[in-house]
Design a protein around this motif. Structure first.
Motif, PDB file in Angstrom:
ATOM      1  N   ARG A 189       4.181   9.978  -2.851  1.00 55.96           N
ATOM      2  CA  ARG A 189       5.171   9.943  -1.689  1.00 55.96           C
ATOM      3  C   ARG A 189       4.725  10.567  -0.455  1.00 55.96           C
ATOM      4  O   ARG A 189       4.876   9.838   0.613  1.00 55.96           O
ATOM      5  N   ILE A 190       4.098  11.794  -0.521  1.00 52.55           N
ATOM      6  CA  ILE A 190       3.576  12.447   0.480  1.00 52.55           C
ATOM      7  C   ILE A 190       2.642  11.547   1.382  1.00 52.55           C
ATOM      8  O   ILE A 190       2.420  11.354   2.405  1.00 52.55           O
ATOM      9  N   LEU A 191       1.534  10.883   0.549  1.00 50.72           N
ATOM     10  CA  LEU A 191       0.600  10.325   1.162  1.00 50.72           C
ATOM     11  C   LEU A 191       0.868   8.928   1.617  1.00 50.72           C
ATOM     12  O   LEU A 191       0.167   8.220   2.538  1.00 50.72           O
ATOM     13  N   MET A 192       1.917   8.531   1.563  1.00 50.73           N
ATOM     14  CA  MET A 192       2.711   7.188   2.221  1.00 50.73           C
ATOM     15  C   MET A 192       2.830   7.451   3.584  1.00 50.73           C
ATOM     16  O   MET A 192       3.303   6.484   4.387  1.00 50.73           O
ATOM     17  N   ASN A 193       2.741   8.656   4.045  1.00 49.04           N
ATOM     18  CA  ASN A 193       2.989   8.944   5.538  1.00 49.04           C
ATOM     19  C   ASN A 193       4.455   8.321   5.959  1.00 49.04           C
ATOM     20  O   ASN A 193       5.273   8.746   5.598  1.00 49.04           O
ATOM     21  N   GLU A 194       4.141   7.595   7.110  1.00 48.90           N
ATOM     22  CA  GLU A 194       5.522   7.104   7.678  1.00 48.90           C
ATOM     23  C   GLU A 194       6.371   6.358   6.889  1.00 48.90           C
ATOM     24  O   GLU A 194       7.828   6.401   7.002  1.00 48.90           O
ATOM     25  N   ASP A 195       6.004   5.794   5.622  1.00 54.71           N
ATOM     26  CA  ASP A 195       6.921   5.116   4.618  1.00 54.71           C
ATOM     27  C   ASP A 195       7.356   6.171   3.753  1.00 54.71           C
ATOM     28  O   ASP A 195       8.072   5.479   2.910  1.00 54.71           O
ATOM     29  N   MET A 196       7.135   7.438   3.944  1.00 53.98           N
ATOM     30  CA  MET A 196       7.561   8.483   2.936  1.00 53.98           C
ATOM     31  C   MET A 196       9.025   8.142   2.900  1.00 53.98           C
ATOM     32  O   MET A 196       9.643   8.753   1.770  1.00 53.98           O
ATOM     33  N   LEU A 197       9.914   7.951   3.836  1.00 55.50           N
ATOM     34  CA  LEU A 197      11.178   8.204   3.884  1.00 55.50           C
ATOM     35  C   LEU A 197      11.785   6.852   3.253  1.00 55.50           C
ATOM     36  O   LEU A 197      13.107   6.845   2.922  1.00 55.50           O
ATOM     37  N   ARG A 198      11.034   5.854   2.743  1.00 57.50           N
ATOM     38  CA  ARG A 198      11.599   4.833   2.050  1.00 57.50           C
ATOM     39  C   ARG A 198      11.352   4.871   0.643  1.00 57.50           C
ATOM     40  O   ARG A 198      11.791   3.956  -0.087  1.00 57.50           O
ATOM     41  N   LYS A 250      -4.421   6.622  -5.846  1.00 59.75           N
ATOM     42  CA  LYS A 250      -5.025   5.887  -4.903  1.00 59.75           C
ATOM     43  C   LYS A 250      -4.398   4.314  -5.089  1.00 59.75           C
ATOM     44  O   LYS A 250      -3.968   3.630  -4.335  1.00 59.75           O
ATOM     45  N   ARG A 251      -4.414   3.868  -6.299  1.00 55.85           N
ATOM     46  CA  ARG A 251      -3.994   2.564  -6.629  1.00 55.85           C
ATOM     47  C   ARG A 251      -2.605   2.389  -6.515  1.00 55.85           C
ATOM     48  O   ARG A 251      -1.860   1.315  -6.080  1.00 55.85           O
ATOM     49  N   VAL A 252      -1.723   3.315  -7.091  1.00 53.46           N
ATOM     50  CA  VAL A 252      -0.283   3.366  -6.707  1.00 53.46           C
ATOM     51  C   VAL A 252      -0.064   3.288  -5.273  1.00 53.46           C
ATOM     52  O   VAL A 252       0.992   2.534  -4.976  1.00 53.46           O
ATOM     53  N   ILE A 253      -0.769   3.991  -4.492  1.00 53.22           N
ATOM     54  CA  ILE A 253      -0.530   3.795  -3.061  1.00 53.22           C
ATOM     55  C   ILE A 253      -0.750   2.610  -2.527  1.00 53.22           C
ATOM     56  O   ILE A 253      -0.187   2.057  -1.578  1.00 53.22           O
ATOM     57  N   LYS A 254      -1.712   1.874  -3.073  1.00 51.66           N
ATOM     58  CA  LYS A 254      -2.243   0.578  -2.416  1.00 51.66           C
ATOM     59  C   LYS A 254      -1.027  -0.439  -2.710  1.00 51.66           C
ATOM     60  O   LYS A 254      -0.718  -1.373  -1.982  1.00 51.66           O
ATOM     61  N   ASP A 255      -0.508  -0.337  -3.946  1.00 51.71           N
ATOM     62  CA  ASP A 255       0.534  -1.112  -4.340  1.00 51.71           C
ATOM     63  C   ASP A 255       1.568  -1.141  -3.551  1.00 51.71           C
ATOM     64  O   ASP A 255       2.316  -1.825  -3.117  1.00 51.71           O
ATOM     65  N   LEU A 256       2.119   0.268  -3.361  1.00 50.39           N
ATOM     66  CA  LEU A 256       3.269   0.655  -2.540  1.00 50.39           C
ATOM     67  C   LEU A 256       3.124   0.171  -1.062  1.00 50.39           C
ATOM     68  O   LEU A 256       4.050  -0.415  -0.299  1.00 50.39           O
ATOM     69  N   LYS A 257       1.752   0.384  -0.600  1.00 50.16           N
ATOM     70  CA  LYS A 257       1.725   0.082   0.992  1.00 50.16           C
ATOM     71  C   LYS A 257       1.678  -1.391   0.897  1.00 50.16           C
ATOM     72  O   LYS A 257       2.279  -2.005   2.008  1.00 50.16           O
ATOM     73  N   ARG A 258       1.345  -2.254   0.067  1.00 54.19           N
ATOM     74  CA  ARG A 258       1.315  -3.858   0.220  1.00 54.19           C
ATOM     75  C   ARG A 258       2.753  -4.284  -0.097  1.00 54.19           C
ATOM     76  O   ARG A 258       3.308  -5.031   0.758  1.00 54.19           O
ATOM     77  N   LEU A 259       3.557  -3.579  -0.966  1.00 53.66           N
ATOM     78  CA  LEU A 259       4.898  -4.006  -1.109  1.00 53.66           C
ATOM     79  C   LEU A 259       5.784  -3.688   0.297  1.00 53.66           C
ATOM     80  O   LEU A 259       6.495  -4.316   0.673  1.00 53.66           O
ATOM     81  N   LEU A 260       5.545  -2.533   0.696  1.00 53.64           N
ATOM     82  CA  LEU A 260       6.365  -2.045   2.041  1.00 53.64           C
ATOM     83  C   LEU A 260       6.039  -2.754   2.978  1.00 53.64           C
ATOM     84  O   LEU A 260       6.883  -2.867   4.116  1.00 53.64           O
ATOM     85  N   LYS A 261       4.681  -3.125   3.264  1.00 55.34           N
ATOM     86  CA  LYS A 261       4.240  -3.971   4.289  1.00 55.34           C
ATOM     87  C   LYS A 261       5.158  -5.173   4.436  1.00 55.34           C
ATOM     88  O   LYS A 261       5.582  -5.806   5.745  1.00 55.34           O
ATOM     89  N   TYR A 262       5.140  -5.825   3.360  1.00 59.35           N
ATOM     90  CA  TYR A 262       5.958  -7.284   3.410  1.00 59.35           C
ATOM     91  C   TYR A 262       7.412  -7.115   3.254  1.00 59.35           C
ATOM     92  O   TYR A 262       8.257  -8.079   3.306  1.00 59.35           O
ATOM     93  N   SER A 263       7.828  -6.023   2.784  1.00 58.44           N
ATOM     94  CA  SER A 263       9.343  -5.701   2.483  1.00 58.44           C
ATOM     95  C   SER A 263       9.984  -5.409   3.693  1.00 58.44           C
ATOM     96  O   SER A 263       9.699  -4.493   4.409  1.00 58.44           O
ATOM     97  N   ARG A 264      11.250  -5.992   3.758  1.00 57.22           N
ATOM     98  CA  ARG A 264      12.201  -5.637   4.973  1.00 57.22           C
ATOM     99  C   ARG A 264      13.322  -4.752   4.469  1.00 57.22           C
ATOM    100  O   ARG A 264      14.289  -4.279   5.100  1.00 57.22           O
ATOM    101  N   ILE A 265      13.294  -4.583   2.956  1.00 61.85           N
ATOM    102  CA  ILE A 265      14.433  -3.807   2.384  1.00 61.85           C
ATOM    103  C   ILE A 265      13.802  -2.309   2.278  1.00 61.85           C
ATOM    104  O   ILE A 265      12.759  -2.159   1.850  1.00 61.85           O
ATOM    105  N   GLY A 266      14.796  -1.549   2.078  1.00 62.27           N
ATOM    106  CA  GLY A 266      14.382  -0.352   1.646  1.00 62.27           C
ATOM    107  C   GLY A 266      13.945   0.699   2.572  1.00 62.27           C
ATOM    108  O   GLY A 266      12.895   0.728   3.648  1.00 62.27           O
TER     109      GLY A 266
END
Length: 176
Positions: free
Chosen positions: A91-100, A160-176
């Motif tokens: 969660r911390i390493l997600m940077n600006e997406d941490m709040l999502r 690192k792998r969880v972060i990659k999955d989350l970054k990919r999801l949050l990049k294309y997701s408009r929700i959350g």
């Protein structure tokens, strides 16, 4: 060449690739889903949670609106504490997406949990039965609508792998 022959050749050159592609898609669907780029294991079928399925220790919390990394266990032990540390790190390493993203310790039994830095919730019997089909002490990704989507093995969790999955999801997701 006469015009009818040219028309049929032109028509076949456009229609045949579409027909072959459609037939290949429907006759061999595993060739399209065999190789995925995500590191987590898809939960199939998706587990849909309702508001009454998870009882939070803090009344003001819910799964709606945020992506949730949920660690599911019967009782929090040393493996659980390490996994919760990894979840907080993700969660911390997600940077600006941490709040999502929010972190959740989901307990499937009546055991008490003393965690102050993550949300703590207790699952209903029906939700516990659905989680029992997976190996114990698993990490799940829950979307903002409450659907359990991805599963990670907590013993072999690579941040690192969880972060990659989350970054990919949050990049294309408009929700959350």
């Amino acid at each position: 060449m006469n015009s009818k022959k040219e028309l049929w050749i032109l028509l076949a050159s456009f229609v045949l690739p579409i027909a072959f592609g459609t037939a290949f898609f429907y006759l061999s669907p595993e060739s399209f889903t065999r190789h995925t780029i995500n590191f987590g294991e898809f939960v199939n079928p998706i587990i849909v949670t309702e508001k009454e399925d998870i009882v939070f220790t803090d009344v003001n919390n819910n799964l709606q609106g945020l992506w949730t990394l949920a660690y599911v266990t019967k009782q929090c032990d040393s493996i659980c504490i390490k996994a919760l540390h990894d979840i907080r790190t993700v969660r911390i390493l997600m940077n600006e997406d941490m709040l999502r993203i929010q972190c959740l310790l989901l307990i499937t039994s009546k055991a008490k949990a003393q965690q102050t830095d993550v949300l703590v919730g207790y699952s209903s019997e029906s939700l516990s039965r659905q989680f029992n089909q997976f190996s114990k002490n698993s990490l799940f990704l829950i979307d903002p609508f409450g659907n359990v989507m991805l599963r990670y093995d907590s013993k072999q969790l690579e941040v690192k792998r969880v972060i990659k999955d989350l970054k990919r999801l949050l990049k294309y997701s408009r929700i959350g």
